[in-house]
Motif scaffolding. Structure first.
Motif, short mmCIF file in Angstrom:
data_model
loop_
_atom_site.label_atom_id
_atom_site.label_comp_id
_atom_site.label_asym_id
_atom_site.label_seq_id
_atom_site.Cartn_x
_atom_site.Cartn_y
_atom_site.Cartn_z
N GLN A 115 0.85 -1.18 0.00
CA GLN A 115 0.00 0.00 0.00
C GLN A 115 0.89 1.23 0.00
OE1 GLN A 115 -2.58 0.21 3.36
NE2 GLN A 115 -3.44 2.18 2.79
N ASP A 116 0.56 2.20 -0.85
CA ASP A 116 1.33 3.44 -0.88
C ASP A 116 1.12 4.22 0.41
OD1 ASP A 116 2.25 2.90 -3.38
OD2 ASP A 116 0.71 4.07 -4.42
N ALA A 117 2.19 4.83 0.87
CA ALA A 117 2.08 5.68 2.05
C ALA A 117 1.39 6.97 1.63
CB ALA A 117 3.47 5.98 2.61
N PRO A 118 0.54 7.52 2.48
CA PRO A 118 -0.15 8.76 2.11
C PRO A 118 0.84 9.90 1.94
CG PRO A 118 -0.53 8.23 4.42
CD PRO A 118 0.18 7.08 3.81
N LYS A 119 0.61 10.70 0.91
CA LYS A 119 1.50 11.83 0.64
C LYS A 119 0.80 13.12 1.05
CE LYS A 119 3.76 9.53 -3.17
NZ LYS A 119 4.07 9.55 -4.59
N LEU A 120 1.53 13.97 1.73
CA LEU A 120 1.00 15.25 2.17
C LEU A 120 1.33 16.29 1.13
CD1 LEU A 120 2.05 15.11 5.92
CD2 LEU A 120 -0.19 14.63 4.93
N PRO A 121 0.48 17.30 0.98
CA PRO A 121 0.78 18.37 0.03
C PRO A 121 1.97 19.20 0.53
CG PRO A 121 -1.17 18.90 1.29
CD PRO A 121 -0.79 17.50 1.64
N PRO A 122 2.68 19.85 -0.37
CA PRO A 122 3.82 20.66 0.06
C PRO A 122 3.34 21.83 0.92
CG PRO A 122 3.36 21.02 -2.25
CD PRO A 122 2.49 19.89 -1.81
N THR A 123 4.13 22.15 1.93
CA THR A 123 3.75 23.23 2.83
C THR A 123 4.18 24.59 2.31
OG1 THR A 123 5.78 22.89 4.08
CG2 THR A 123 3.79 21.74 4.84
N HIS A 124 5.11 24.63 1.39
CA HIS A 124 5.55 25.89 0.82
C HIS A 124 6.13 25.63 -0.57
CE1 HIS A 124 9.26 24.23 2.42
NE2 HIS A 124 9.91 25.00 1.56
N THR A 125 6.30 26.68 -1.31
CA THR A 125 6.92 26.53 -2.62
C THR A 125 8.28 27.19 -2.60
OG1 THR A 125 5.88 28.57 -3.37
CG2 THR A 125 4.70 26.51 -3.82
#
Length: 164
Positions: free
Chosen positions: A152-162
């Motif tokens: 199962q893929d680990a959940p990915k979090l959105p980037p916190t900054h660019t």
């Protein structure tokens, strides 16, 4: 040699095809103005019904209780002892009382109207061993691996900054 004048084929109904878009535009304008008129009337009714003690929200988001109303202004108490005077047109909406809303929600039910399902009681006896058998405990394998061997893929979090 004789020349005959043959009329050219016309599309027919040329006047109606030119008039139809104009009729649609006039209809849209009329409908929009009618909707705005209803909204203005609703706002005027709300402002006219203001009485001291009514809780309101202004169009800018200020919440207060009406203390006094004049011809053009409303005095609101936004905090204990803090009074603010605003224009009547700035009143956005009236907040209903919690007591009145609770009375409508919690209407008493007569004994004759009680549903039949609430009068009967059912007792369920469970065994703790049966409950333990129903619990799905994953195997102690690799992280992210299910019991059936699929990864199962680990959940990915959105980037916190660019980054620039």
């Amino acid at each position: 040699m004789q020349l005959l004048a043959v009329p050219m084929a016309s599309s027919g109904g040329g006047g109606i095809t030119l008039l139809l878009p104009l009729i649609l535009i006039v209809g849209m304008i009329w409908f929009m103005s009618r909707t705005q008129k209803k909204q203005r009337q609703r706002q005027a009714d709300t402002v006219a019904a203001l009485t001291p003690g009514t809780k309101v929200i202004t169009t800018s988001g200020l919440v207060g209780i009406v203390e006094e109303t004049d011809d053009d202004y409303v005095t609101l108490e936004i905090s204990e002892g803090v009074l603010v005077q605003v224009v009547k047109a700035a009143i956005g909406r009236v907040i209903p009382d919690e007591d009145a809303a609770a009375d409508e929600v919690e209407a008493p039910v007569a004994a004759d109207e009680a549903p039949a399902a609430t009068t009967a009681t059912t007792t369920v006896v469970t065994d703790e061993a049966d409950d333990a058998a129903k619990v799905d405990v994953p195997d102690a394998g690799k992280a992210g691996e299910k019991a059936d061997g699929k990864v199962q893929d680990a959940p990915k979090l959105p980037p916190t900054h660019t980054e620039n």
